[in-house]
Design a protein around this motif. Sequence first.
Motif, PDB file in Angstrom:
ATOM      1  N   THR A  35       0.839  -1.194   0.000  1.00 17.86           N
ATOM      2  CA  THR A  35       0.000   0.000   0.000  1.00 17.86           C
ATOM      3  C   THR A  35       0.875   1.246   0.000  1.00 17.86           C
ATOM      4  O   THR A  35       2.066   1.200   0.288  1.00 17.86           O
ATOM      5  N   ALA A  36       0.270   2.364  -0.318  1.00 14.08           N
ATOM      6  CA  ALA A  36       0.937   3.661  -0.263  1.00 14.08           C
ATOM      7  C   ALA A  36       0.125   4.580   0.634  1.00 14.08           C
ATOM      8  O   ALA A  36      -1.105   4.518   0.656  1.00 14.08           O
ATOM      9  N   GLU A  37       0.820   5.411   1.417  1.00 15.97           N
ATOM     10  CA  GLU A  37       0.177   6.467   2.182  1.00 15.97           C
ATOM     11  C   GLU A  37       0.219   7.721   1.307  1.00 15.97           C
ATOM     12  O   GLU A  37       1.293   8.226   0.974  1.00 15.97           O
ATOM     13  N   VAL A  38      -0.953   8.221   0.926  1.00 11.38           N
ATOM     14  CA  VAL A  38      -1.008   9.300  -0.060  1.00 11.38           C
ATOM     15  C   VAL A  38      -1.817  10.472   0.477  1.00 11.38           C
ATOM     16  O   VAL A  38      -2.918  10.304   0.987  1.00 11.38           O
ATOM     17  N   SER A  39      -1.232  11.661   0.354  1.00 12.36           N
ATOM     18  CA  SER A  39      -1.915  12.906   0.700  1.00 12.36           C
ATOM     19  C   SER A  39      -1.875  13.826  -0.511  1.00 12.36           C
ATOM     20  O   SER A  39      -0.974  13.746  -1.339  1.00 12.36           O
ATOM     21  N   VAL A  40      -2.873  14.702  -0.591  1.00 10.82           N
ATOM     22  CA  VAL A  40      -2.968  15.636  -1.717  1.00 10.82           C
ATOM     23  C   VAL A  40      -3.229  17.033  -1.188  1.00 10.82           C
ATOM     24  O   VAL A  40      -4.001  17.212  -0.255  1.00 10.82           O
ATOM     25  N   VAL A  41      -2.582  18.019  -1.800  1.00 11.02           N
ATOM     26  CA  VAL A  41      -2.859  19.416  -1.478  1.00 11.02           C
ATOM     27  C   VAL A  41      -3.250  20.145  -2.754  1.00 11.02           C
ATOM     28  O   VAL A  41      -2.693  19.912  -3.826  1.00 11.02           O
ATOM     29  N   HIS A  42      -4.238  21.000  -2.626  1.00 11.54           N
ATOM     30  CA  HIS A  42      -4.681  21.838  -3.743  1.00 11.54           C
ATOM     31  C   HIS A  42      -4.068  23.219  -3.528  1.00 11.54           C
ATOM     32  O   HIS A  42      -4.556  24.005  -2.723  1.00 11.54           O
ATOM     33  N   GLY A  43      -2.995  23.509  -4.260  1.00 16.63           N
ATOM     34  CA  GLY A  43      -2.282  24.762  -4.077  1.00 16.63           C
ATOM     35  C   GLY A  43      -2.378  25.704  -5.257  1.00 16.63           C
ATOM     36  O   GLY A  43      -1.573  26.626  -5.364  1.00 16.63           O
ATOM     37  N   ILE A  44      -3.344  25.506  -6.138  1.00 17.75           N
ATOM     38  CA  ILE A  44      -3.536  26.403  -7.281  1.00 17.75           C
ATOM     39  C   ILE A  44      -4.684  27.362  -6.949  1.00 17.75           C
ATOM     40  O   ILE A  44      -5.804  26.918  -6.684  1.00 17.75           O
ATOM     41  N   PRO A  45      -4.430  28.655  -6.937  1.00 12.46           N
ATOM     42  CA  PRO A  45      -5.469  29.604  -6.504  1.00 12.46           C
ATOM     43  C   PRO A  45      -6.697  29.613  -7.404  1.00 12.46           C
ATOM     44  O   PRO A  45      -6.623  29.338  -8.607  1.00 12.46           O
ATOM     45  N   ASP A  46      -7.841  29.881  -6.789  1.00  2.65           N
ATOM     46  CA  ASP A  46      -9.063  30.285  -7.504  1.00  2.65           C
ATOM     47  C   ASP A  46      -9.712  29.214  -8.363  1.00  2.65           C
ATOM     48  O   ASP A  46     -10.441  29.542  -9.307  1.00  2.65           O
ATOM     49  N   THR A  47      -9.503  27.922  -8.048  1.00  4.36           N
ATOM     50  CA  THR A  47     -10.085  26.878  -8.891  1.00  4.36           C
ATOM     51  C   THR A  47     -10.641  25.728  -8.053  1.00  4.36           C
ATOM     52  O   THR A  47     -10.025  24.657  -7.962  1.00  4.36           O
ATOM     53  N   PRO A  48     -11.814  25.900  -7.415  1.00  8.51           N
ATOM     54  CA  PRO A  48     -12.424  24.761  -6.720  1.00  8.51           C
ATOM     55  C   PRO A  48     -12.896  23.709  -7.714  1.00  8.51           C
ATOM     56  O   PRO A  48     -13.285  24.037  -8.843  1.00  8.51           O
ATOM     57  N   VAL A  49     -12.872  22.444  -7.309  1.00  9.52           N
ATOM     58  CA  VAL A  49     -13.271  21.355  -8.200  1.00  9.52           C
ATOM     59  C   VAL A  49     -13.984  20.269  -7.405  1.00  9.52           C
ATOM     60  O   VAL A  49     -13.833  20.150  -6.192  1.00  9.52           O
ATOM     61  N   ASP A  50     -14.788  19.477  -8.127  1.00  6.94           N
ATOM     62  CA  ASP A  50     -15.276  18.197  -7.623  1.00  6.94           C
ATOM     63  C   ASP A  50     -14.406  17.106  -8.228  1.00  6.94           C
ATOM     64  O   ASP A  50     -13.968  17.221  -9.381  1.00  6.94           O
ATOM     65  N   VAL A  51     -14.187  16.058  -7.456  1.00 13.24           N
ATOM     66  CA  VAL A  51     -13.291  14.990  -7.873  1.00 13.24           C
ATOM     67  C   VAL A  51     -14.044  13.665  -7.892  1.00 13.24           C
ATOM     68  O   VAL A  51     -14.753  13.325  -6.947  1.00 13.24           O
ATOM     69  N   TYR A  52     -13.920  12.942  -9.003  1.00 17.96           N
ATOM     70  CA  TYR A  52     -14.497  11.612  -9.146  1.00 17.96           C
ATOM     71  C   TYR A  52     -13.373  10.596  -9.284  1.00 17.96           C
ATOM     72  O   TYR A  52     -12.404  10.823 -10.020  1.00 17.96           O
ATOM     73  N   VAL A  53     -13.520   9.472  -8.597  1.00 20.59           N
ATOM     74  CA  VAL A  53     -12.569   8.367  -8.723  1.00 20.59           C
ATOM     75  C   VAL A  53     -13.352   7.103  -9.046  1.00 20.59           C
ATOM     76  O   VAL A  53     -14.310   6.760  -8.355  1.00 20.59           O
ATOM     77  N   ASN A  54     -12.969   6.444 -10.122  1.00 21.47           N
ATOM     78  CA  ASN A  54     -13.665   5.245 -10.577  1.00 21.47           C
ATOM     79  C   ASN A  54     -15.171   5.482 -10.687  1.00 21.47           C
ATOM     80  O   ASN A  54     -15.988   4.631 -10.340  1.00 21.47           O
ATOM     81  N   GLY A  55     -15.531   6.697 -11.162  1.00 23.12           N
ATOM     82  CA  GLY A  55     -16.926   7.038 -11.403  1.00 23.12           C
ATOM     83  C   GLY A  55     -17.696   7.532 -10.204  1.00 23.12           C
ATOM     84  O   GLY A  55     -18.861   7.918 -10.344  1.00 23.12           O
ATOM     85  N   GLU A  56     -17.084   7.564  -9.025  1.00 25.23           N
ATOM     86  CA  GLU A  56     -17.765   7.999  -7.805  1.00 25.23           C
ATOM     87  C   GLU A  56     -17.236   9.356  -7.363  1.00 25.23           C
ATOM     88  O   GLU A  56     -16.015   9.586  -7.345  1.00 25.23           O
ATOM     89  N   LYS A  57     -18.160  10.284  -6.993  1.00 24.21           N
ATOM     90  CA  LYS A  57     -17.719  11.575  -6.467  1.00 24.21           C
ATOM     91  C   LYS A  57     -17.115  11.357  -5.083  1.00 24.21           C
ATOM     92  O   LYS A  57     -17.764  10.827  -4.184  1.00 24.21           O
TER      93      LYS A  57
END
Length: 276
Positions: A35-57
């Motif tokens: 397994t991998a321990e994975v973290s994500v940061v959103h550091g790009i200004p002014d662009t909120p998003v919804d994220v889907y993985v394998n078809g699921e929000k």
Amino acid sequence: MQRSYFRQVAAGGAVAALTFAGVGALTAAPAYAATAEVSVVHGIPDTPVDVYVNGEKTLESFAPGDVAGPLSLAAGAYDIALTKPGEPVANAILTVDDAEVPGGTNISLAAHLDAGGQPKITPFVNDTSKVDAGKSRLIVRHTAAAPAVDVRAGGAPVFTELTNPNEAKADVDAGSISADVVLAGTETVAIGPADLDLGEGTATIVYATGSAEADNLDVVAQTITGLHSAPAGVPSGSGGLADTGASTWWYLLASAGALLLVGGGTRVATTRRNNR
């Protein structure tokens, strides 16, 4: 031009989708699987998003400055789609197919601006080696659209001539420090000062984000716990993220395999539809 730029920014944020798949969207791995321990940061200004993985929000209105994770993900491939908030996956502005997550790593994925102000993804493999008793690890990463900088603690330079997307680190005495970021070789403060609590047996990873030209430079910090050298110290927290008051963030790409996370499966969905 603005629409094109939004699509580029979306590409930068897409890897945020990669790991924060709610766990329900992922298939549990056998106990023996890497397994991998994975973290994500959103550091790009002014662009909120919804994220889907394998078809699921799995993330809704994921905002700049936010951090998700860490999650323990089975090594494997994941399909990602990124949409404007509230839009269905069929209207994805960007997709990432078969994004590979290598096992046995602790990874932070930073969606940020490069030195020229263009959005990009940089995967960082986090240094989780043990620190000596009474020590803490400080890691600083330059992920802002800004020139070279010096990082100071208590007014004294600690790291100098740091450029995007590089990092510098040191094991230092645990305790509270006041840190700021100045243009390299000058006294011109670009970010801060900010108070950092460098806990014993932890790694505090500080990112500079945003754009000097747009005057929205900021910092985000991620704290990884449980790095005490046995038998000294007792790990605090759960090994996740601790907000230091700025937002939340993070070690330089140390594994070529991590590049698979942002490999050739990325495409802008609108372009794909226009070619049909």
